[in-house]
Design a protein around this motif. Structure first.
Motif, PDB file in Angstrom:
ATOM      1  N   SER A 118     -11.130  -7.778  -9.831  1.00 60.58           N
ATOM      2  CA  SER A 118      -9.910  -7.763  -9.024  1.00 60.58           C
ATOM      3  C   SER A 118     -10.125  -8.456  -7.697  1.00 60.58           C
ATOM      4  CB  SER A 118      -9.457  -6.319  -8.773  1.00 60.58           C
ATOM      5  OG  SER A 118      -9.275  -5.659  -9.989  1.00 60.58           O
TER       6      SER A 118
ATOM      7  N   LEU B 125       0.829  -1.191   0.000  1.00 63.65           N
ATOM      8  CA  LEU B 125       0.000   0.000   0.000  1.00 63.65           C
ATOM      9  C   LEU B 125       0.855   1.228   0.000  1.00 63.65           C
ATOM     10  CD1 LEU B 125      -2.533  -1.452   2.411  1.00 63.65           C
ATOM     11  CD2 LEU B 125      -2.923  -0.772   0.061  1.00 63.65           C
TER      12      LEU B 125
ATOM     13  N   TRP C   4      -7.976  -1.903   0.158  1.00 66.63           N
ATOM     14  CA  TRP C   4      -8.492  -1.530  -1.162  1.00 66.63           C
ATOM     15  C   TRP C   4      -7.543  -0.608  -1.906  1.00 66.63           C
ATOM     16  CZ3 TRP C   4     -11.939  -4.309  -3.514  1.00 66.63           C
ATOM     17  CH2 TRP C   4     -12.753  -5.143  -2.728  1.00 66.63           C
ATOM     18  N   GLY C   5      -6.366  -0.390  -1.351  1.00 68.74           N
ATOM     19  CA  GLY C   5      -5.311   0.306  -2.094  1.00 68.74           C
ATOM     20  C   GLY C   5      -4.620  -0.647  -3.065  1.00 68.74           C
ATOM     21  N   ALA C   6      -4.958  -1.924  -2.989  1.00 69.31           N
ATOM     22  CA  ALA C   6      -4.377  -2.902  -3.911  1.00 69.31           C
ATOM     23  C   ALA C   6      -4.781  -2.558  -5.345  1.00 69.31           C
ATOM     24  CB  ALA C   6      -4.869  -4.303  -3.554  1.00 69.31           C
ATOM     25  N   ALA C   7      -3.893  -2.867  -6.270  1.00 68.42           N
ATOM     26  CA  ALA C   7      -4.107  -2.475  -7.664  1.00 68.42           C
ATOM     27  C   ALA C   7      -5.383  -3.082  -8.232  1.00 68.42           C
ATOM     28  CB  ALA C   7      -2.919  -2.914  -8.505  1.00 68.42           C
ATOM     29  N   ILE C   8      -6.132  -2.279  -8.963  1.00 67.02           N
ATOM     30  CA  ILE C   8      -7.314  -2.760  -9.677  1.00 67.02           C
ATOM     31  C   ILE C   8      -6.868  -3.187 -11.079  1.00 67.02           C
ATOM     32  CG2 ILE C   8      -9.584  -2.127 -10.578  1.00 67.02           C
ATOM     33  CD1 ILE C   8      -9.438  -2.304  -7.506  1.00 67.02           C
TER      34      ILE C   8
ATOM     35  N   GLY D 151      -5.110   1.916  -7.036  1.00 71.55           N
ATOM     36  CA  GLY D 151      -6.066   1.214  -6.199  1.00 71.55           C
ATOM     37  C   GLY D 151      -7.317   2.072  -6.080  1.00 71.55           C
TER      38      GLY D 151
ATOM     39  N   VAL E 119       2.119   1.686  -3.436  1.00 67.62           N
ATOM     40  CA  VAL E 119       1.086   2.214  -4.323  1.00 67.62           C
ATOM     41  C   VAL E 119       0.889   3.688  -4.025  1.00 67.62           C
ATOM     42  CG1 VAL E 119      -1.344   2.065  -4.926  1.00 67.62           C
ATOM     43  CG2 VAL E 119      -0.033  -0.013  -4.584  1.00 67.62           C
TER      44      VAL E 119
ATOM     45  N   LYS F 291      -5.675   5.401  -1.559  1.00 63.98           N
ATOM     46  CA  LYS F 291      -4.226   5.508  -1.422  1.00 63.98           C
ATOM     47  C   LYS F 291      -3.923   6.337  -0.183  1.00 63.98           C
ATOM     48  CE  LYS F 291      -3.978   9.738  -4.052  1.00 63.98           C
ATOM     49  NZ  LYS F 291      -3.609  10.397  -5.286  1.00 63.98           N
TER      50      LYS F 291
END
Lengths: 538, 328
Positions: A123, A9, A169-173, A72, A12, A75
Motif C-alpha cells: 500500500s 481519515l 496511516w489511517g489510509a486504507a490498506i 487503515g 475511514v 483510526k
C-alpha cells in the motif's frame, strides 16, 4: 471548496468502529428490543462512487463506501484520538522519527487470504509510485524508509519529525495478493473491492445502488446489521421524500429540513435527528495582493460590519456556530480565547476612517482619492448557502458604505480563471478540515504560487515559523502552543473573515438502535448498530 | 437511386470529420481540466500529483496529438477511457445507461403522440367551444409548469401521502428475488410518474401542432366536397382529413429520433434514474473529455443517419429529388 474532499481519515474513522462493549439487552414493556442480527440499513447518497480503490478516489461518495470495506493501520476513535485499527498498537520513538506498528494477527481479507505486513508495504509502494494517479502521495513522501522486521511488524522512519504522519496511516490498506504486479488503474477491484472491513462488497448497480454484506469474521466482531445499502439519489428533495416513505433509513438533512420540516411528532416518532458541528467552515477570503485589502484595518472593519449571528440564523436556520479561526470549535487545537471582532458597524466605520475611508459620495458609498469602495464577491455555482451568505453580507456592508457585487461562477471556471490566476477581489468559499490541525498548505507563504492553496497570498513570517513548528513535533502541548498563537495572529490580521461552522444534521430511522453521537459524529460505532428482531423490515 | 445513396453516404465522411474537430475543440476550450476537478482545493495534493494525473490522462501532450490519438481510436470504434477516477471504457459507461434512457424516451414519445393526436383533433373539431378552450388551458399548464415542481408534488401525493407508487429509482430493494412478472410490474410502477411528467410537458406543442394542421385541412375544398357528398362527419374527419393532417406530425416525429438517446438532467436527477442525461451532465461538470465527446459523437451520428433516412424516404416519394435536380 466542494464538500468533503480531504478528510479521508475522518471518513475511514467514521466507518470503522471503536471497541465498545456490546449493547446490553433491554426489555421495555413487553417488546423485545435486544440486539439481533439481520435487517439492512439504507443510506441515501447524492453522488455515485467512482472507484472503490480508495487510493485512486478523491470524491466523498467513493471514500464513504470504501470506508466500510477497508481499514487503515490507525483510526480516530469516538473522541477523535488516534487508536490502532489494523495495527493492534503502535510506538513512536522518542525522537519522533520512527513509528513502529504492531499488526493484528489473524485478520483475514474478504477472500480469506491472511493480512500481513506485505499488504502494508504494498500500500505504501503503490501510493508513492509515480505511475499511480493518486492524490495522497504527499504525506507518504516524507517517509525515509519502511521495513517489515517480521510479518506482523512495520517500522516507518521519517527524515524529520512529522506530526500528520501518524494520521496518514489511517489510509486504507490494500490487498497485496490481488494487486501486486498489476496495473492498479485497470484492476477489477475498482468495481469489486476486497478489504478487511466490517462489510464486504456484494453488488454495484450503476447509478442505482451499492450493496454491502456484513463480514461475519470481522476482527472487531460481526456487525449486527446484515446489509449496508447505499442508494444513489441525486436530488435532496427526492431523498427526503424517500426517507418519509420509509425507503431510506439514513441521510443528511438540510438546515431548513432539520429546523422546519421534521419537527412534527409523527416524524420524530419514526426518526432520530442528530446535530453536531461539521468539520468545515465558510469564509470570505480577501485577495491580499489587491490594494483595497492590504490594510489590516480595512479587513478588520469588514469583519466588524458583518453580523455572523444573522448569517447563521438566516442561512442555516440556526444550525451552526460562529467561526473565529481556521480550527473547528471543540477540537484540541481550538483556542477558546481568540479575540473575536464583534459585530459593530460603528467600530467598522471608525476603522475605515482610520484607513482613510472618510467621505461618502452621493450614493452613500465611501470614497478615497476619488475612488469608491467597491468590490465583487466571487463564489461557486451550485452552493445556495454561500450565495445567500454573500447576499446578506452585501446588505450589511452597504450599511457602512461599501458597494458589493456578487458573481457566481461555475466551479471549473472559478478555479481556473479566477482563483489560480489570483484574478479576484474577495471569494466566498469553505474549507473542510482534517482532524489534524496542520494547515501548512493553506497559510504558509511558500504556498502562494498559482494553483496552490494560499491563493489569497497571505505572508507572515511568524505564522510560517509556527506552522513548521506545529507539524514537526508529536508533543501535543507544544503543538497546541503553536496553533493557539496562529489563531491569535489570524484573528488580528483577518486575512479571511471566518464566518460560520455549519452543523452536520444526520437523521436515522428510529428502528436502528445503538446510535450514540460523539465528537466523531455518529458513524464510528456502526458495527454496534442493530434492529430488534420485531422491527426488522428487510 | 443507388448513386444518389452512395453520394449521400460518402458525404457523411467529411461531415463526420468536421464534427469531431468541432466537438474536440469546443470541449477543450471550456475552462478547467479533469485534473483540477479531481484534485483542486485539496491540501494533500501537491503540484507533482497533478502533473502525474495529467500525464496519466495524456493531457501533457500537444492538443493536435491528443486529437489525432482520439480520432485514430474513434475510427476503430474505440471511444477511449473515462477521465474520472474509475478510468473505465467510455462505451461501457454509455452502454449501461443507454437502455433505460432509450426505453423511457420511446414510451414517452409514443404516449405523447397517442395523447396529442386525439387532443388536437378534438380541439380542432370543437373549435372555439368551451372544450377547445379547456384543452388549450390544460396543455399550456403542462407546458408552463416547471418539471421539478410538478414531479415533487406528484411524488408527495402518490408516494408519501397515498403510498400508491414508489417515489424514485427503478426497482424496489430486494426486487431481484421477485419472479419475472412481479419484477416487471415493480419496474412499471416505478416508471409511471417519470413518464407522466415527461410527456405532460411536451403535450402542448404537439397537440397545438395537430390542431392547427387539422384546421388547415378542414378548410380545404376536398373536405367541403366530401361533406357535400353527404358523407357522415366521422368519415370526413377520420378518413379524409386526418390522413393529410398527420403528415407534418410525422416529420416532427422524425426530428425527435436523435433526441431519443438524450435524457433530461432535471428529471433524471429528481427520479434518480441512471440515464444518459445525468451521465452527460456529470461528465461536463467534471470535464471528463472522452465521455462528453463520446456522447456528442453518438448524438451527431444519429442525427446524420436520421437525416439520411428522411432524405432517402423523400427521394422514394419524390422523383424530382431522386434524379437530382428539380423539374429540368
Amino acid at each position: 471548496m466542494r464538500p468533503a474532499r480531504w478528510f479521508v481519515l475522518a471518513l475511514v474513522a467514521l466507518a470503522a468502529a471503536c471497541s465498545q462493549p456490546a449493547p446490553q439487552p433491554k426489555q421495555v414493556g413487553s417488546k423485545d428490543i435486544s440486539p439481533a442480527y439481520g435487517d439492512a440499513i439504507v443510506e441515501g447518497t447524492i453522488g455515485e462512487a467512482s472507484t472503490l480503490i480508495p487510493v485512486l478516489a478523491s470524491d466523498a461518495a467513493s471514500l464513504a463506501v470504501a470506508g466500510q470495506i477497508y481499514n487503515g493501520l490507525v483510526k480516530y476513535d469516538k473522541d477523535l484520538n488516534i487508536v490502532g485499527d489494523l495495527a493492534e498498537s503502535f510506538d513512536i520513538a522518542r525522537d519522533g522519527l520512527t513509528i513502529t506498528f504492531h499488526l493484528r494477527r489473524g485478520v483475514k481479507w474478504h477472500d480469506n487470504a491472511p493480512f500481513t505486513a506485505r499488504d502494508v508495504l504494498y500500500s505504501y509502494r503503490v501510493v508513492i509510485d509515480p505511475k499511480t494517479p493518486t492524490a495522497y502521495a504527499e504525506d507518504f513522501k516524507q517517509v525515509k524508509s519502511i521495513t517489515a522486521p517480521d510479518d506482523y511488524t512495520v517500522r516507518v522512519t521519517y527524515g524529520a519529525p512529522y506530526a500528520p504522519a501518524l494520521a496518514s496511516w489511517g489510509a486504507a490498506i490494500l490487498p497485496a495478493h490481488l494487486l501486486e504486479g498489476q496495473d492498479i488503474t485497470k484492476s477489477p477491484l475498482a468495481r469489486k473491492p476486497v478489504g478487511t472491513g466490517p462489510y464486504r462488497f456484494k453488488e454495484w448497480v450503476a447509478g442505482q445502488k451499492v450493496v454491502l454484506e456484513s463480514n461475519h469474521d470481522y476482527f472487531e466482531g460481526r456487525p449486527w446489521i446484515d446489509r449496508y445499502i447505499y442508494r444513489i439519489i441525486p436530488d435532496t428533495s427526492t431523498m427526503y421524500m424517500e426517507l418519509k416513505a420509509g425507503a431510506v433509513d439514513l441521510m443528511n438533512l438540510t438546515p431548513v429540513q432539520f429546523a422546519r420540516q421534521t419537527t412534527s411528532t409523527r416524524f420524530t416518532a419514526r426518526f432520530n435527528k442528530y446535530r453536531y458541528p461539521s468539520s468545515g467552515y465558510v469564509y470570505m477570503g480577501y485577495n491580499l495582493r489587491h490594494p483595497l485589502f492590504t490594510d489590516k484595518r480595512v479587513r478588520q472593519a469588514l469583519t466588524a460590519a458583518i453580523n455572523k449571528e444573522e448569517l447563521i440564523h438566516g442561512v442555516l436556520f440556526g444550525m451552526g456556530q460562529k467561526a473565529v479561526g481556521p480550527i473547528i470549535p471543540g477540537r484540541w487545537a481550538y483556542n477558546p480565547h481568540v479575540k473575536d471582532i464583534a459585530y459593530d458597524p460603528r467600530h467598522a466605520a471608525e476603522l475605515l476612517a482610520q484607513a482613510g475611508w472618510r467621505e461618502k459620495n452621493s450614493d452613500g458609498i465611501l470614497v478615497k482619492d476619488g475612488k469608491p469602495f467597491s468590490f465583487t464577491i466571487l463564489t461557486n455555482q451550485g452552493n445556495q448557502q454561500r450565495l445567500l451568505t454573500a447576499q446578506i453580507v452585501q446588505q450589511r456592508l452597504r450599511f457602512v458604505g461599501i458597494d458589493v457585487r456578487i458573481r457566481v461562477v461555475e466551479w471549473a471556471t472559478f478555479l481556473k480563471e479566477f482563483v489560480d490566476k489570483g484574478n479576484f477581489q474577495v471569494v466566498m468559499l469553505g474549507w473542510n478540515t482534517s482532524q489534524d490541525p496542520d494547515m501548512y498548505d493553506i497559510w504558509h507563504s511558500s504556498k502562494t504560487n498559482p494553483g496552490e492553496l494560499n491563493f489569497i497570498g497571505y505572508k507572515n513570517a511568524e505564522v510560517d515559523r509556527l506552522l513548521v513548528e506545529g507539524r514537526s513535533t508529536f508533543d501535543i502541548e507544544k503543538r497546541k502552543k503553536a496553533y493557539f498563537r496562529i489563531q491569535d495572529i489570524l484573528a488580528d490580521e483577518q486575512p479571511y473573515t471566518f464566518l460560520y461552522v455549519p452543523d452536520a444534521l444526520p437523521v436515522v430511522s428510529s428502528r436502528i438502535r445503538g446510535v450514540k453521537p460523539a465528537p466523531a459524529g455518529i458513524g464510528y460505532n456502526q458495527i454496534h448498530w442493530y434492529v430488534p428482531k420485531a422491527e426488522q423490515v428487510y | 437511386m443507388a448513386t444518389y445513396l452512395l453520394k449521400r453516404i460518402l458525404m457523411l465522411i467529411p461531415l463526420m470529420l468536421g464534427i469531431t474537430l468541432i466537438t474536440f475543440t469546443v470541449v477543450h476550450l471550456a475552462p478547467g481540466e479533469p485534473v483540477e476537478m479531481q484534485m483542486a482545493m485539496n491540501p494533500k495534493v501537491g503540484k507533482e500529483a497533478r502533473e502525474r494525473l495529467r500525464k496519466f490522462y495524456g493531457l501533457d501532450r500537444p492538443l493536435h496529438v491528443q486529437y489525432a490519438d482520439w480520432v485514430g481510436k474513434l475510427v476503430r470504434l474505440d471511444l477511449g477511457r473515462s477521465f474520472s477516477p474509475d478510468n473505465r471504457p467510455v462505451t461501457a459507461k454509455i452502454r449501461e445507461r443507454l437502455p433505460i434512457t432509450l426505453s423511457l424516451n420511446i414510451i414517452a414519445l409514443l404516449l405523447e403522440f397517442g395523447l396529442a393526436i386525439p387532443i388536437g383533433i378534438m380541439a380542432a373539431t370543437h373549435r372555439d367551444t368551451w372544450l377547445d378552450k379547456g384543452i388549450t388551458v390544460f396543455v399550456f399548464i403542462g407546458f408552463a409548469v416547471p418539471t421539478f415542481w410538478l414531479a415533487l408534488l406528484l411524488m408527495y401525493l402518490f408516494g408519501v401521502k397515498l403510498g400508491w407508487l414508489p417515489i424514485s429509482g427503478l426497482h424496489t430493494l430486494g426486487s431481484d428475488s421477485y419472479g419475472i412478472p412481479r419484477y416487471l410490474w415493480d419496474m412499471a410502477k416505478h416508471l409511471v410518474m417519470p413518464i407522466m411528467v415527461a410527456s405532460f410537458g411536451s403535450l402542448a406543442g404537439m397537440s397545438r401542432y395537430m390542431r392547427s394542421s387539422m384546421l388547415n385541412v378542414i378548410g380545404q375544398d376536398y373536405i367541403t366536397t366530401a361533406r357535400a357528398k353527404g358523407l357522415p362527419e366521422r368519415v370526413v374527419i377520420y378518413k379524409h382529413a386526418l390522413r393529410n393532417a398527420l403528415l407534418p406530425l410525422i416529420t416532427l416525429a422524425g426530428f425527435s429520433i436523435p433526441g431519443l438517446i438524450g435524457g433530461s438532467v432535471i428529471f433524471e436527477s429528481i427520479y434518480s434514474i441512471p440515464g444518459m442525461g445525468q451521465l452527460f451532465y456529470q461528465s461536463v461538470m467534471s470535464r471528463d473529455y472522452p465521455v462528453v465527446m463520446g456522447i456528442l459523437i453518438i448524438g451527431a451520428l444519429l442525427t446524420l443517419i436520421g437525416n439520411l433516412v428522411a432524405d432517402v424516404c423523400y427521394a422514394l416519394a419524390d422523383p424530382r429529388i431522386r434524379h437530382g435536380g428539380g423539374a429540368q
